[in-house]
Design a protein around this motif. Structure first.
Motif, PDB file in Angstrom:
ATOM      1  N   SER A 180       0.832  -1.202   0.000  1.00  0.00           N
ATOM      2  CA  SER A 180       0.000   0.000   0.000  1.00  0.00           C
ATOM      3  C   SER A 180       0.868   1.254   0.000  1.00  0.00           C
ATOM      4  O   SER A 180       1.924   1.298   0.632  1.00  0.00           O
ATOM      5  N   TRP A 181       0.386   2.292  -0.725  1.00  0.00           N
ATOM      6  CA  TRP A 181       1.114   3.554  -0.799  1.00  0.00           C
ATOM      7  C   TRP A 181       1.147   4.260   0.555  1.00  0.00           C
ATOM      8  O   TRP A 181       2.173   4.819   0.953  1.00  0.00           O
ATOM      9  N   ALA A 182       0.040   4.222   1.276  1.00  0.00           N
ATOM     10  CA  ALA A 182      -0.065   4.936   2.549  1.00  0.00           C
ATOM     11  C   ALA A 182       1.005   4.489   3.552  1.00  0.00           C
ATOM     12  O   ALA A 182       1.607   5.313   4.240  1.00  0.00           O
ATOM     13  N   LYS A 183       1.228   3.186   3.635  1.00  0.00           N
ATOM     14  CA  LYS A 183       2.178   2.659   4.617  1.00  0.00           C
ATOM     15  C   LYS A 183       3.625   2.679   4.119  1.00  0.00           C
ATOM     16  O   LYS A 183       4.555   2.605   4.925  1.00  0.00           O
ATOM     17  N   ASN A 184       3.806   2.771   2.807  1.00  0.00           N
ATOM     18  CA  ASN A 184       5.154   2.631   2.248  1.00  0.00           C
ATOM     19  C   ASN A 184       5.557   3.809   1.362  1.00  0.00           C
ATOM     20  O   ASN A 184       6.440   3.678   0.513  1.00  0.00           O
ATOM     21  N   LYS A 185       4.922   4.970   1.567  1.00  0.00           N
ATOM     22  CA  LYS A 185       5.165   6.130   0.702  1.00  0.00           C
ATOM     23  C   LYS A 185       6.641   6.480   0.621  1.00  0.00           C
ATOM     24  O   LYS A 185       7.178   6.683  -0.467  1.00  0.00           O
ATOM     25  N   ILE A 186       7.317   6.557   1.762  1.00  0.00           N
ATOM     26  CA  ILE A 186       8.721   6.957   1.775  1.00  0.00           C
ATOM     27  C   ILE A 186       9.590   5.947   1.032  1.00  0.00           C
ATOM     28  O   ILE A 186      10.562   6.307   0.359  1.00  0.00           O
ATOM     29  N   LYS A 187       9.231   4.670   1.119  1.00  0.00           N
ATOM     30  CA  LYS A 187      10.000   3.629   0.441  1.00  0.00           C
ATOM     31  C   LYS A 187       9.820   3.719  -1.071  1.00  0.00           C
ATOM     32  O   LYS A 187      10.793   3.603  -1.836  1.00  0.00           O
ATOM     33  N   PHE A 188       8.585   3.936  -1.507  1.00  0.00           N
ATOM     34  CA  PHE A 188       8.326   4.064  -2.945  1.00  0.00           C
ATOM     35  C   PHE A 188       9.025   5.302  -3.514  1.00  0.00           C
ATOM     36  O   PHE A 188       9.600   5.246  -4.611  1.00  0.00           O
ATOM     37  N   ILE A 189       8.970   6.405  -2.791  1.00  0.00           N
ATOM     38  CA  ILE A 189       9.641   7.630  -3.245  1.00  0.00           C
ATOM     39  C   ILE A 189      11.141   7.385  -3.392  1.00  0.00           C
ATOM     40  O   ILE A 189      11.762   7.768  -4.397  1.00  0.00           O
ATOM     41  N   PHE A 190      11.713   6.730  -2.400  1.00  0.00           N
ATOM     42  CA  PHE A 190      13.149   6.433  -2.452  1.00  0.00           C
ATOM     43  C   PHE A 190      13.489   5.534  -3.641  1.00  0.00           C
ATOM     44  O   PHE A 190      14.457   5.793  -4.373  1.00  0.00           O
ATOM     45  N   LEU A 191      12.708   4.479  -3.852  1.00  0.00           N
ATOM     46  CA  LEU A 191      12.995   3.546  -4.936  1.00  0.00           C
ATOM     47  C   LEU A 191      12.841   4.208  -6.309  1.00  0.00           C
ATOM     48  O   LEU A 191      13.641   3.967  -7.216  1.00  0.00           O
ATOM     49  N   ILE A 192      11.837   5.065  -6.450  1.00  0.00           N
ATOM     50  CA  ILE A 192      11.619   5.757  -7.730  1.00  0.00           C
ATOM     51  C   ILE A 192      12.766   6.719  -8.027  1.00  0.00           C
ATOM     52  O   ILE A 192      13.331   6.723  -9.134  1.00  0.00           O
ATOM     53  N   LEU A 193      13.121   7.536  -7.039  1.00  0.00           N
ATOM     54  CA  LEU A 193      14.215   8.485  -7.231  1.00  0.00           C
ATOM     55  C   LEU A 193      15.547   7.770  -7.467  1.00  0.00           C
ATOM     56  O   LEU A 193      16.364   8.208  -8.294  1.00  0.00           O
ATOM     57  N   SER A 194      15.755   6.656  -6.770  1.00  0.00           N
ATOM     58  CA  SER A 194      16.983   5.879  -6.955  1.00  0.00           C
ATOM     59  C   SER A 194      17.056   5.303  -8.359  1.00  0.00           C
ATOM     60  O   SER A 194      18.119   5.313  -9.001  1.00  0.00           O
ATOM     61  N   ALA A 195      15.922   4.796  -8.851  1.00  0.00           N
ATOM     62  CA  ALA A 195      15.876   4.238 -10.202  1.00  0.00           C
ATOM     63  C   ALA A 195      16.215   5.291 -11.248  1.00  0.00           C
ATOM     64  O   ALA A 195      16.937   5.025 -12.213  1.00  0.00           O
ATOM     65  N   VAL A 196      15.707   6.515 -11.045  1.00  0.00           N
ATOM     66  CA  VAL A 196      15.996   7.615 -11.983  1.00  0.00           C
ATOM     67  C   VAL A 196      17.486   7.961 -11.957  1.00  0.00           C
ATOM     68  O   VAL A 196      18.118   8.137 -13.012  1.00  0.00           O
TER      69      VAL A 196
END
Length: 230
Positions: A180-196
């Motif tokens: 879920s985005w709500a519980k893992n927002k910071i993790k998803f943001i980190f993974l997306i920025l890292s991928a870029v």
């Protein structure tokens, strides 16, 4: 059978780390780095499988730390040893300072196993992320040899990463209980920025990924503390 599966995956982490060490001692640092990645994948999935099968055990926890000590403690120390050996002001004894990373990795893992505050997230930089950073240096040296060959810089990296491993900085874990985005927002943001970053900079992105990881962790937990106080 299922209760042995997580430990088997942990042993695969250990085996991969052992192979990486052999390549590192031979000076094949880039090949060693690929085996670190394999170890990281196994390290990610052993805990996930244990949780899914509900077969977590004290032996599994200890085995995981012992495997991590090899793959993410001894191996990065060997890599730093070789980097210092090839640096501009090296001597017969200076390269052994690379094993400071190994010593502080051991302290970090021992601290983790006995620190009841670290059940969900980390306090201090986790050893896999630190090792990924150290293993990126041989790749970066291809494009920036004058930077990575600096003895002063390599010793500074050794000292800073050693400090981060046992620091009191709270770092979020990349393990997911759900998607879920709500519980893992910071993790998803980190993974997306890292991928870029990796897409545009390749291995040169890893130091920036490490800084991003620490910065987002500080912001995340500072925000969580402020919300709790309100």
């Amino acid at each position: 059978m299922k209760r042995h599966l997580p430990n088997a995956i942990t042993c695969a982490n250990l085996f991969s780390g052992c192979i990486g060490i052999v390549f590192a001692f031979k000076g094949h640092l880039e090949t060693a780095a690929y085996f670190v990645i394999f170890s990281g994948i196994f390290d990610f999935f052993d805990g996930m499988v244990a949780r899914l099968l509900n077969v977590k055990s004290a032996i599994g926890k200890d085995l995981d730390s012992l495997a991590d000590m090899v793959s993410f403690g001894f191996l990065p120390g060997v890599i730093m040893f070789h980097l210092l050996k090839a640096s501009d002001y090296s001597s017969d004894y200076l390269p052994y300072l690379g094993f400071i990373i190994t010593i502080f990795s051991a302290l970090r893992l021992a601290k983790f196993n006995n620190d009841e505050r670290q059940t969900q997230d980390f306090i201090g930089l986790n050893t896999p992320m630190n090792t990924l950073f150290i293993c990126s240096l041989p790749f970066i040296s291809k494009d920036y040899p004058e930077v990575i060959s600096s003895t002063i810089l390599l010793l500074a990296i050794t000292a800073i990463t050693a400090f981060l491993l046992v620091s009191e900085i709270k770092i979020f874990s990349l393990k997911f209980s759900d998607l879920s985005w709500a519980k893992n927002k910071i993790k998803f943001i980190f993974l997306i920025l890292s991928a870029v970053l990796i897409l545009f900079l390749n291995f040169a992105a890893i130091p920036f990924v490490l800084v991003l990881y620490i910065a987002l962790s500080i912001l995340h937990f500072r925000g969580a503390t402020a919300s709790t106080e309100r």
